[in-house]
Design an enzyme around this catalytic site. Structure first.
Site, mmCIF file in Angstrom:
data_model
loop_
_atom_site.group_PDB
_atom_site.id
_atom_site.type_symbol
_atom_site.label_atom_id
_atom_site.label_comp_id
_atom_site.label_asym_id
_atom_site.label_seq_id
_atom_site.Cartn_x
_atom_site.Cartn_y
_atom_site.Cartn_z
ATOM 1 N N ARG A 69 0.878 -1.339 -0.095
ATOM 2 C CA ARG A 69 0.054 -0.050 -0.111
ATOM 3 C C ARG A 69 0.772 1.084 -0.045
ATOM 4 N NH1 ARG A 69 -5.018 1.890 -1.287
ATOM 5 N NH2 ARG A 69 -6.235 3.002 0.384
ATOM 6 N N THR A 125 -9.273 0.826 -10.013
ATOM 7 C CA THR A 125 -8.538 -0.133 -9.211
ATOM 8 C C THR A 125 -8.644 -1.515 -10.080
ATOM 9 O OG1 THR A 125 -9.355 0.887 -7.177
ATOM 10 C CG2 THR A 125 -8.496 -1.748 -6.922
ATOM 11 N N SER A 137 -4.259 -0.699 -6.975
ATOM 12 C CA SER A 137 -4.947 0.547 -7.380
ATOM 13 C C SER A 137 -3.934 1.771 -7.266
ATOM 14 C CB SER A 137 -5.720 0.848 -6.033
ATOM 15 O OG SER A 137 -6.631 1.805 -6.185
ATOM 16 N N ASN A 178 -6.126 4.545 -7.091
ATOM 17 C CA ASN A 178 -7.344 5.226 -6.568
ATOM 18 C C ASN A 178 -8.147 5.609 -7.988
ATOM 19 O OD1 ASN A 178 -9.023 5.540 -4.632
ATOM 20 N ND2 ASN A 178 -8.174 7.904 -4.583
ATOM 21 N N ASP A 215 -7.576 8.568 0.137
ATOM 22 C CA ASP A 215 -8.314 7.324 1.130
ATOM 23 C C ASP A 215 -7.940 7.546 2.374
ATOM 24 O OD1 ASP A 215 -9.451 5.778 -1.059
ATOM 25 O OD2 ASP A 215 -7.842 4.284 -1.161
ATOM 26 N N SER A 266 -7.773 1.210 3.357
ATOM 27 C CA SER A 266 -8.253 0.834 1.888
ATOM 28 C C SER A 266 -9.397 -0.016 2.067
ATOM 29 C CB SER A 266 -7.194 -0.058 1.317
ATOM 30 O OG SER A 266 -7.660 -0.750 0.142
ATOM 31 N N SER A 267 -10.037 -0.327 1.008
ATOM 32 C CA SER A 267 -11.478 -1.433 0.988
ATOM 33 C C SER A 267 -11.069 -2.576 0.021
ATOM 34 C CB SER A 267 -12.605 -0.584 0.093
ATOM 35 O OG SER A 267 -13.183 0.635 1.221
ATOM 36 N N GLY A 295 -13.576 -1.464 -7.289
ATOM 37 C CA GLY A 295 -14.839 -0.881 -7.026
ATOM 38 C C GLY A 295 -14.930 -0.074 -5.813
ATOM 39 N N GLY A 296 -13.867 0.492 -5.501
ATOM 40 C CA GLY A 296 -14.132 1.669 -4.353
ATOM 41 C C GLY A 296 -14.427 1.100 -3.159
HETATM 42 N N1 GLY Z 1 -8.371 3.325 -3.521
HETATM 43 C C1 GLY Z 1 -9.366 2.189 -3.416
HETATM 44 C C2 GLY Z 1 -9.007 1.648 -1.968
HETATM 45 O O1 GLY Z 1 -7.896 1.110 -1.712
HETATM 46 O O2 GLY Z 1 -10.084 1.195 -1.244
#
Ligand code: GLY
Length: 557
Positions: free
Chosen positions: A96, A368, A386, A388, A410, A439-440, A459-460
């Site tokens: 990340r 992503t 990602s 983003n 984020d 993050s998601s 998908g955010g």
């Molecule tokens: N940028 C999308 C995530 O990491 O959740």
């Protein structure tokens, strides 16, 4: 003679049994599902050359970085969930992005203390320190069989020769056209005479090819130290960013223990913080388990699922952040007893209202990327990557081909102020120099008595609920083709709406849920791009599926 023959036949029979057992312990074939055919093909090419799933993951990551500039890249980050078949070892590579050391909690506020949203989305100030190049080197050195130079060859070749623009590329580039036009190096790399190129036009990226070659030759130092690092820092700073050479030098991949738990006889292994995915999924599944989800009527099921999502996303906002900076109560949030407590707070007849929140139009979840890999040894990789927002920050650093991420969005720029996905956060995810933003991304393995699944999606903020719906489909006995196609719905605590794809819930169900106090937001576009692989342990058969919403390819070989 007879005495001799009997043991020979026994041996043949024994050998046959052994072979059958052996066959069942390993997949009959390898499978790769990714968001782009060129990436899937590159991964299989590496497997054919004797590489394992981890080698293939390096090649697939690098090719996606070239052919999906709207989704991931060397300037971005990601999570690679690994399972090594020889000893069952599982880990998550956390590549990340980190906040630059000079970042601080007021970075995106104006003089009145208000969030200036665009500052964390467009331009170099929005960029975290990338993790993908370090992760490529780490994965190769610690888990692969082939040299990095071999694994990066397909990506280098495509960067040099070009890939063809398709409708998907055009849609993403049109969406981000103003920011791409505003930066010369971005316009040269991704546009044609300043406009979105036509279908079939070849996107050639010679600077990116040179950067990949440098990484191939010098490993991690080729990117994070020396001439390229200097160019990156100079380019970022002259575009208004705050990177330093120390930021790049200090970047490290972290191996984290994945989040694990159970639901209806299935073992879930998923992303650990700084991803919120694994924790949120287990919180939701624990709530469902407590309320006998599988036995309920359709309206009750949907109501319970939405209420469970609401509570998991509330906890996400409250508790989750970078575990190297904040104490994340992982044990508590993933414990079945905690889920049972949350389940008791749900009124099965009425929606629990979320607090009122300032509206912000939310991203449609096209950013992503994800890929899933299984090799013939049973090694597995689920990776979600990602930069983003589509085309990240929109800035290519001159002379490097590296497109910057805008992952800083984020972070929670200010408590309670929604980001581009409408997500809110608090202290745990406040900006701090060196910290990783929450993050998601939710790369996941699911294992039951007969099957092992590898899945994930972009998908955010909706990534988590998409993976969840996939897991529930698997619990229903359906296969990966069904999970990737499934119409989707989502609730994330704030805003207080159920976001739905047009065909996700029928009119009768919507009116029953409206009666219970739920609000709906039908979405203009479909969302997500799930890539899934399944290995049937008893037969050795393998299935793979790529989401029809995208242009990806699932291939078994
Ligand atoms: N940028 C999308 C995530 O990491 O959740």
């Amino acid at each position: 003679m007879r005495l001799y023959k009997a043991p020979l036949w026994s041996l043949i029979i024994l050998f046959g049994c052994y072979c059958q057992l052996w066959a069942a312990e390993k997949p009959a074939k390898a499978a790769i599902a990714s968001a782009h055919p060129l990436a899937t093909q590159a991964g299989h090419e590496i497997l054919r050359k004797g590489g394992n799933a981890f080698d293939a993951a390096v090649a697939v990551t690098a090719v996606l970085a070239v052919v999906e500039p709207y989704s991931s890249g060397l300037g971005g980050g990601g999570f690679w969930l690994l399972h090594r078949s020889s000893d069952g070892f599982q880990t998550m590579l956390d590549g990340r992005e980190r906040a630059p050391l000079a970042a601080h909690r007021d970075l995106y506020l104006d003089e009145q203390g208000e969030v200036v949203a665009q500052k964390s989305i467009d331009g170099a100030l929005a960029a975290g320190i990338p993790g993908v190049p370090a992760a490529l080197a780490h994965l190769t050195e610690n888990y692969g069989k082939l040299p990095l130079a071999e694994l990066l060859k397909p990506a280098i070749e495509i960067a040099e020769k070009g890939f063809a623009v398709d409708d998907y590329y055009r849609r993403m580039a049109s969406w981000r056209l103003p920011v791409l036009q505003a930066h010369d190096a971005s316009a040269v790399q991704f546009l044609l005479q300043g406009e979105v190129p036509p279908v079939g036009h070849l996107i050639k990226q010679p600077d990116l090819a040179a950067t990949l070659k440098r990484l191939a030759e010098r490993g991690v130092d080729g990117f994070y130290r020396g001439e390229l690092a200097q160019r990156l820092v100079d380019g970022v700073r002259s575009a208004g960013g705050i990177w330093t050479l120390q930021d790049l030098r200090d970047y490290r991949v972290v191996e984290r223990r994945p989040i694990t738990g159970h639901y209806q006889g299935m073992r879930i292994t998923s992303a650990a913080p700084p991803s919120s995915g694994g924790i949120a999924i287990l919180t939701i599944l624990n709530i469902l388990q407590e309320n006998n989800y599988a036995e309920l009527s359709e309206p009750q099921k949907t109501h319970l699922l939405v209420e469970a999502m609401r509570r998991a996303y509330r906890d996400r906002a409250e508790y989750l952040g970078d575990p190297d900076y904040v104490q994340v109560p992982v044990e508590k949030l993933t414990h079945p007893l905690y889920g049972a407590g949350l389940a008791r707070s749900i009124d099965m007849q009425r929606a629990t209202p979320s607090p009122k929140q300032a509206e912000r139009s939310t991203a449609e979840g096209q950013d992503t990327t994800h890929f899933s890999i299984l090799d013939r040894e049973g090694n597995r990789v689920a990776a979600t990557l990602s930069i983003n927002y589509p085309f990240g920050a929109g800035v290519v650093v001159p002379g490097t081909g590296v497109l910057l991420n805008d992952e800083m969005d984020d972070f929670s720029a200010s408590p309670g102020v929604p980001n581009v996905y409408g997500l809110v956060g608090g202290e745990a995810n406040a900006i701090e120099g060196g910290k990783r933003m929450l993050s998601s991304m939710t790369p996941t393995f699911v294992e039951d008595a007969h099957r092992i699944a590898i899945l994930g999606t972009p998908g955010g903020s909706r990534i988590i609920t998409m993976v969840l719906l996939g897991i529930l489909e698997m619990a229903n006995g359906r296969g990966p083709e069904a999970w990737v196609k499934l119409p989707r719905f989502h609730h994330q605590y704030l805003p207080d709406v159920i976001q739905i794809e047009s065909d996700a819930l029928n009119d009768q169900l919507i009116s029953q849920l409206t009666e219970m106090g739920h609000n709906f937001k039908p979405l203009k576009n479909r969302y997500g791009n799930m890539q899934a692989v399944v290995w049937h342990k008893s037969t050795g058969q393998v299935e793979a599926a790529s989401d029809p919403r995208g242009v990806g390819m699932a291939k078994i070989e």
